[in-house]
Design a protein around this motif. Structure first.
Motif, PDB file in Angstrom:
ATOM      1  N   PRO A 229      84.781   1.269 -49.381  1.00 15.35           N
ATOM      2  CA  PRO A 229      85.012   0.218 -48.383  1.00 15.35           C
ATOM      3  C   PRO A 229      83.906   0.506 -47.222  1.00 15.35           C
ATOM      4  N   VAL A 230      83.591   1.848 -46.851  1.00 14.19           N
ATOM      5  CA  VAL A 230      82.522   1.986 -45.711  1.00 14.19           C
ATOM      6  C   VAL A 230      81.255   1.574 -46.337  1.00 14.19           C
ATOM      7  N   MET A 231      80.874   1.819 -47.857  1.00 13.58           N
ATOM      8  CA  MET A 231      79.657   1.556 -48.013  1.00 13.58           C
ATOM      9  C   MET A 231      79.462  -0.039 -48.497  1.00 13.58           C
ATOM     10  N   LEU A 232      80.770  -0.696 -48.951  1.00 11.91           N
ATOM     11  CA  LEU A 232      80.448  -2.113 -49.270  1.00 11.91           C
ATOM     12  C   LEU A 232      80.492  -2.887 -47.817  1.00 11.91           C
ATOM     13  N   THR A 233      81.179  -2.317 -46.841  1.00 11.72           N
ATOM     14  CA  THR A 233      81.112  -3.028 -45.517  1.00 11.72           C
ATOM     15  C   THR A 233      79.710  -3.152 -44.972  1.00 11.72           C
ATOM     16  N   ALA A 234      79.039  -1.718 -44.921  1.00 17.97           N
ATOM     17  CA  ALA A 234      77.802  -1.659 -44.557  1.00 17.97           C
ATOM     18  C   ALA A 234      76.947  -2.594 -45.415  1.00 17.97           C
ATOM     19  N   ALA A 235      77.102  -2.593 -46.688  1.00 19.01           N
ATOM     20  CA  ALA A 235      76.107  -3.415 -47.622  1.00 19.01           C
ATOM     21  C   ALA A 235      76.128  -4.898 -47.228  1.00 19.01           C
ATOM     22  N   THR A 236      77.233  -5.281 -47.262  1.00 18.90           N
ATOM     23  CA  THR A 236      77.581  -6.980 -47.284  1.00 18.90           C
ATOM     24  C   THR A 236      77.021  -7.222 -45.809  1.00 18.90           C
ATOM     25  N   LEU A 237      77.642  -6.542 -44.519  1.00 16.46           N
ATOM     26  CA  LEU A 237      77.122  -6.963 -43.398  1.00 16.46           C
ATOM     27  C   LEU A 237      75.619  -6.864 -43.314  1.00 16.46           C
ATOM     28  N   GLY A 238      74.836  -5.955 -43.804  1.00 13.71           N
ATOM     29  CA  GLY A 238      73.500  -5.515 -43.904  1.00 13.71           C
ATOM     30  C   GLY A 238      72.618  -6.786 -44.451  1.00 13.71           C
ATOM     31  N   VAL A 239      73.187  -6.859 -45.743  1.00  9.14           N
ATOM     32  CA  VAL A 239      72.303  -8.281 -46.666  1.00  9.14           C
ATOM     33  C   VAL A 239      72.603  -9.262 -45.872  1.00  9.14           C
ATOM     34  N   TRP A 240      73.674  -9.836 -45.390  1.00  8.26           N
ATOM     35  CA  TRP A 240      73.958 -10.932 -44.548  1.00  8.26           C
ATOM     36  C   TRP A 240      72.982 -10.889 -43.417  1.00  8.26           C
ATOM     37  N   MET A 241      72.590  -9.926 -42.562  1.00  8.81           N
ATOM     38  CA  MET A 241      71.855  -9.936 -41.552  1.00  8.81           C
ATOM     39  C   MET A 241      70.454 -10.186 -42.068  1.00  8.81           C
ATOM     40  N   PHE A 242      70.055  -9.344 -43.331  1.00  6.97           N
ATOM     41  CA  PHE A 242      68.784  -9.639 -43.590  1.00  6.97           C
ATOM     42  C   PHE A 242      68.600 -11.238 -44.233  1.00  6.97           C
ATOM     43  N   TYR A 243      69.484 -11.734 -44.937  1.00  5.20           N
ATOM     44  CA  TYR A 243      69.461 -13.056 -45.499  1.00  5.20           C
ATOM     45  C   TYR A 243      69.136 -14.202 -44.276  1.00  5.20           C
ATOM     46  N   VAL A 244      69.902 -14.000 -43.304  1.00  2.00           N
ATOM     47  CA  VAL A 244      69.795 -15.047 -42.179  1.00  2.00           C
ATOM     48  C   VAL A 244      68.560 -14.780 -41.267  1.00  2.00           C
ATOM     49  N   GLN A 245      67.886 -13.581 -41.311  1.00  2.00           N
ATOM     50  CA  GLN A 245      66.741 -13.637 -40.434  1.00  2.00           C
ATOM     51  C   GLN A 245      65.570 -14.237 -41.182  1.00  2.00           C
ATOM     52  N   HIS A 246      65.773 -14.799 -42.275  1.00  2.00           N
ATOM     53  CA  HIS A 246      64.580 -15.574 -42.761  1.00  2.00           C
ATOM     54  C   HIS A 246      65.094 -16.711 -43.686  1.00  2.00           C
ATOM     55  N   GLY A 286      68.457  -8.255 -34.830  1.00  2.00           N
ATOM     56  CA  GLY A 286      68.727  -9.640 -34.669  1.00  2.00           C
ATOM     57  C   GLY A 286      67.479 -10.274 -34.037  1.00  2.00           C
ATOM     58  N   LEU A 287      66.750  -9.397 -33.289  1.00  2.00           N
ATOM     59  CA  LEU A 287      65.589  -9.723 -32.491  1.00  2.00           C
ATOM     60  C   LEU A 287      64.389  -9.810 -33.679  1.00  2.00           C
ATOM     61  N   HIS A 288      64.353 -10.424 -34.562  1.00  2.08           N
ATOM     62  CA  HIS A 288      63.807 -10.360 -35.714  1.00  2.08           C
ATOM     63  C   HIS A 288      62.364 -10.805 -35.653  1.00  2.08           C
ATOM     64  N   HIS A 289      62.234 -11.703 -34.886  1.00  4.30           N
ATOM     65  CA  HIS A 289      60.832 -12.389 -34.674  1.00  4.30           C
ATOM     66  C   HIS A 289      59.955 -11.289 -33.902  1.00  4.30           C
ATOM     67  N   ILE A 290      60.628 -10.390 -33.028  1.00  3.69           N
ATOM     68  CA  ILE A 290      59.734  -9.539 -32.410  1.00  3.69           C
ATOM     69  C   ILE A 290      59.208  -8.273 -33.352  1.00  3.69           C
ATOM     70  N   HIS A 291      60.399  -8.032 -34.068  1.00  2.00           N
ATOM     71  CA  HIS A 291      60.272  -7.050 -35.248  1.00  2.00           C
ATOM     72  C   HIS A 291      58.998  -7.282 -36.299  1.00  2.00           C
ATOM     73  N   HIS A 292      59.082  -8.668 -36.449  1.00  3.72           N
ATOM     74  CA  HIS A 292      57.931  -8.935 -37.357  1.00  3.72           C
ATOM     75  C   HIS A 292      56.754  -8.998 -37.020  1.00  3.72           C
ATOM     76  N   LEU A 293      56.605  -9.411 -35.833  1.00  3.38           N
ATOM     77  CA  LEU A 293      55.502  -9.469 -34.957  1.00  3.38           C
ATOM     78  C   LEU A 293      54.660  -8.245 -34.783  1.00  3.38           C
ATOM     79  N   ARG A 294      55.596  -6.959 -34.300  1.00  2.00           N
ATOM     80  CA  ARG A 294      55.162  -5.666 -34.219  1.00  2.00           C
ATOM     81  C   ARG A 294      56.129  -4.704 -34.857  1.00  2.00           C
ATOM     82  N   PRO A 295      56.021  -4.395 -36.096  1.00  2.00           N
ATOM     83  CA  PRO A 295      57.151  -3.513 -36.838  1.00  2.00           C
ATOM     84  C   PRO A 295      57.114  -2.259 -36.251  1.00  2.00           C
TER      85      PRO A 295
END
Length: 354
Positions: A229-246, A286-295
């Protein structure tokens, strides 16, 4: 792990044909890593994370209800693990610490915690930064996205597989679980010896941790009942974050000869506006536009950059409510330059045949 690490590309640097805005140069001010802030983040995350694991081990060995005590604690630990992944991510960009050795050491350490090989992950992720929004170079380190024309030309089997892949329950539950727990146990195809060894070291580290924790918690099944449950919680929320960022309404895709890395960052990477607590758990990503400008800007400088550079505030925030619309965006339509749903695709196909 002692061999020198080859330099990664700097994918967000503008092309020569694109003039540099004055504010773009100012962003370099925020790229300076802070050993103090990085150490503080590690302490305020890893200590609570270890404490939650100790609490869950105690509960399991003292008869506390699993669903009433252990499971909710595991969900909280999973949220902390998302934050650990951001540290891992920053180490991959060599931005968390000023020291390359420190980035590598903690990249490997955090990689064991998040079930991901440090060296094997950072190369495709750098490729993602170098090609985000580039329709002709996509496909590495990003979410599988077909264009309308590609979907039309696909075989029935590939269409079915793609549609299954895009079902939310698969994309955000089974998919992330498989990727982190099983897929990451093997190096990517065509990787270097360094990356293969990194995967091997990570797997050995995982076996060592699982062995120690199984003894401490009274058996492997007890360890698994917490780790899953620890890993699946992190993986699910993490993939969601990555998905909606693009993948969001109004995102940016261009063919390579028209592609601009600055436009790809500002228009094709979302500013996912989250409540402060969720922003803390997700390490400001979530400030992904800044991250992609300057990683190379570390996570702990992203909010300050947003607050102090007015150009960063011109990007329309993506709210949590608005982000759920992304679940219904499946195909890139080149004609309208937007993501459309499968329903819209088949509606158009039916209308064309009428």
């Amino acid at each position: 792990m002692s061999a020198p690490t080859p330099p990664l590309p700097t994918p967000s640097a503008p092309t020569r044909r694109q003039p540099l805005p004055d504010w773009y140069r100012k962003l370099s001010d925020y790229e300076k890593p802070s050993t103090y802030r990085a150490t503080r983040q590690l302490l305020n995350t890893l200590i609570p994370y270890a404490g939650l694991w100790f609490a869950m081990a105690w509960m399991l060995t003292h008869g506390v209800s699993y669903w009433g005590g252990v499971f909710p604690t595991a969900i909280l630990a999973g949220c902390l693990l998302i934050r650990v992944f951001i540290f891992f991510h920053d180490c991959g960009h060599e931005s968390f610490f000023a020291s390359a050795k420190a980035n590598k050491f903690f990249g490997y350490l955090c990689g064991i915690l998040v079930f991901t090989s440090f060296e094997d992950w950072r190369r495709p992720h750098a490729r993602h930064h170098a090609t985000a929004g580039d329709q002709d170079r996509r496909g590495v380190g990003d979410v599988w996205t077909m264009t309308v024309e590609e979907f039309k030309a696909a075989t029935p089997l590939n269409r079915t597989l793609y549609q299954l892949y895009r079902i939310p329950i698969f994309m955000f539950t089974f998919g992330p679980g498989f990727m982190f727990l099983i897929g990451n146990r093997f190096p990517h195809r065509g990787t270097s010896l360094r990356e293969k060894l990194s995967t091997l070291y990570t797997n050995i580290g995982l076996i060592a941790v699982a062995t120690v924790m199984s003894f401490a918690m009274g058996g492997f099944m007890n360890y698994l009942s917490v780790q899953l449950p620890v890993m699946l919680t992190a993986a699910t929320l993490g993939v969601w974050m990555f998905y909606v960022q693009h993948q969001f309404e109004g995102t940016y895709w261009k063919h390579h000869d028209e592609w601009s890395p600055i436009d790809a960052a500002l228009q094709g990477s979302s500013y996912y506006k989250l409540p402060k607590l969720m922003q803390w758990f997700t390490g400001n990503i979530g400030l992904h536009h800044i991250h992609h400008l300057r990683p190379r800007i570390p996570n702990y400088n992203l909010q300050r950059c947003y607050d102090e550079v007015p150009a960063m505030q011109n990007v329309k925030p993506l709210t949590i409510l608005e982000s759920f619309k992304s679940l219904n965006m499946h195909l890139w339509d080149e004609q309208s330059e937007k993501l459309i749903s499968f329903v819209e695709f088949y509606r158009r196909q039916k209308a064309a045949k009428a």
